[in-house]
Enzyme design. Sequence first.
Site, PDB file in Angstrom:
ATOM      1  N   LYS A  69       2.361 -11.401   4.593  1.00  0.00           N
ATOM      2  CA  LYS A  69       1.251 -11.635   5.523  1.00  0.00           C
ATOM      3  C   LYS A  69       1.452 -12.947   6.302  1.00  0.00           C
ATOM      4  O   LYS A  69       2.277 -13.771   5.923  1.00  0.00           O
ATOM      5  CB  LYS A  69      -0.075 -11.656   4.756  1.00  0.00           C
ATOM      6  CG  LYS A  69      -0.343 -10.341   4.008  1.00  0.00           C
ATOM      7  CD  LYS A  69      -1.163  -9.353   4.816  1.00  0.00           C
ATOM      8  CE  LYS A  69      -0.859  -7.930   4.551  1.00  0.00           C
ATOM      9  NZ  LYS A  69      -1.639  -7.220   3.559  1.00  0.00           N
TER      10      LYS A  69
HETATM   11  C1  LIG Z   1      -2.284  -6.228   2.900  1.00  0.00           C
HETATM   12  C2  LIG Z   1      -3.432  -5.366   3.196  1.00  0.00           C
HETATM   13  C3  LIG Z   1      -4.496  -5.182   2.297  1.00  0.00           C
HETATM   14  C4  LIG Z   1      -4.599  -5.840   0.939  1.00  0.00           C
HETATM   15  O1  LIG Z   1      -3.458  -5.986   0.292  1.00  0.00           O
HETATM   16  P1  LIG Z   1      -3.196  -6.737  -1.069  1.00  0.00           P
HETATM   17  O2  LIG Z   1      -1.781  -6.385  -1.323  1.00  0.00           O
HETATM   18  O3  LIG Z   1      -4.128  -6.183  -2.086  1.00  0.00           O
HETATM   19  O4  LIG Z   1      -3.410  -8.189  -0.885  1.00  0.00           O
HETATM   20  C5  LIG Z   1      -5.547  -4.390   2.687  1.00  0.00           C
HETATM   21  N1  LIG Z   1      -5.580  -3.795   3.876  1.00  0.00           N
HETATM   22  C6  LIG Z   1      -4.592  -3.942   4.774  1.00  0.00           C
HETATM   23  C7  LIG Z   1      -4.724  -3.271   6.100  1.00  0.00           C
HETATM   24  C8  LIG Z   1      -3.478  -4.714   4.459  1.00  0.00           C
HETATM   25  O5  LIG Z   1      -2.490  -4.837   5.345  1.00  0.00           O
END
Ligand SMILES: *Cc1c(COP(=O)(O)O)cnc(C)c1O
Length: 388
Positions: free
Chosen positions: A186
């Site tokens: 991210k």
């Molecule tokens: C990364 C992401 C999440 C949550 O991801 P985690 O791996 O649980 O931190 C939720 N929704 C979207 C659209 C994402 O890209």
Amino acid sequence: MSGAEGIPLAKPELGEREEELVLEVLRSGRLSLGPVQERFERAFAEWLGAPDAVAVSSGTAALHLGVRRLGWGEGDEVVTTPFSFVASANCLLYEGATPVFADIDPVTLNLDPAAARAAVGERTAGLLPVHIFGYPAALPELTDLAEARGLGILEDACQAPGAVDADGVPVGARGNLACFAFYANKQLTTGEGGVLVPRSADEAAIARSERNQGRALDMDWLDHDRLGFNYRMTELQAAIGVAQLERADELLAQRARVAALYAEALGELGGVPAAPGADLDGLVLPCANRGRERRSWFVYPVRLPLGADRDAVIATLAERGIAAKAYLPCIHLMPHYRERFNFRGGEFPVAEEVAERSLALPFFPAMTEEQVARVSEALAEALAGSWT
Ligand SMILES: *Cc1c(COP(=O)(O)O)cnc(C)c1O
């Protein structure tokens, strides 16, 4: 670095400041439920421009607590997008609520407000828009819809820290419950982690209790006054997050720089940014910002030309040491959803078509112009040889 070295799909920017703050935590001996998590929460809320932020163990945990705060459960339908990471629909299933998918806009790839309106029915309790690929969802229209029909909104902003919506409001700071995520790929990372932006002090207190086994803040360790979970963020994660936030704007600017390099290089190959009325049959690039909307660059997804063999393209890129991934598959066509809700394909034609053609290219803040050129050239070669 030699030109032949592999280019990964994603790569976090971690430096001396992250090391320094993590070491401080290690040396303090306090690894969880300490002061750094609070420091991270305050820093995130301030950076976002929201009154508060509740740190949790993942973006998915934040979504789950958000669903609970809206009271969505058995018998409730929530209108959401099928073109997302699976967590944005799974969080509804955790509480027994039913995701009702609506198709997406072919330009922004976000929930199409007209399709969302058409999907609202008697059992609809809320809307769960996702700011996909960092592009702001149509919150002004969705807010009108929610107000007209008395619906709650949970924003999945996990891919969009730093994005700005059509009203000029930072994504996640409109006053809705909103979720952010800090997995390693991210824009901002804590390794694993997430944040729930609450709507009130009460809501923040309940979320803080729920992330910690239902313990009220003024209770002893083994007293629990509600159902809770272990969704705690460790001090080590929070320390990485504090360091990342100190240079968040720079990290986002680096991503925007790489995106501009791609737009130029792929434009030379005939790539066209998605736009209303644009030819969407060839190589399609992410849409440009419209009006006051601002994307926060998360990934660099292209739509391959109609008829191109995506698996062959991925294989050709892999031979050249370049990672690429089919991204994203539609949620409703995943086995669990197909079986549970009887989806067959064809129900959401825009999302399905985009999902079949989209490909994420390597994308990270430290990417060089040379690496972008290598990826673009390899993509041109792969496309030339990939027709089915
Ligand atoms: C990364 C992401 C999440 C949550 O991801 P985690 O791996 O649980 O931190 C939720 N929704 C979207 C659209 C994402 O890209």
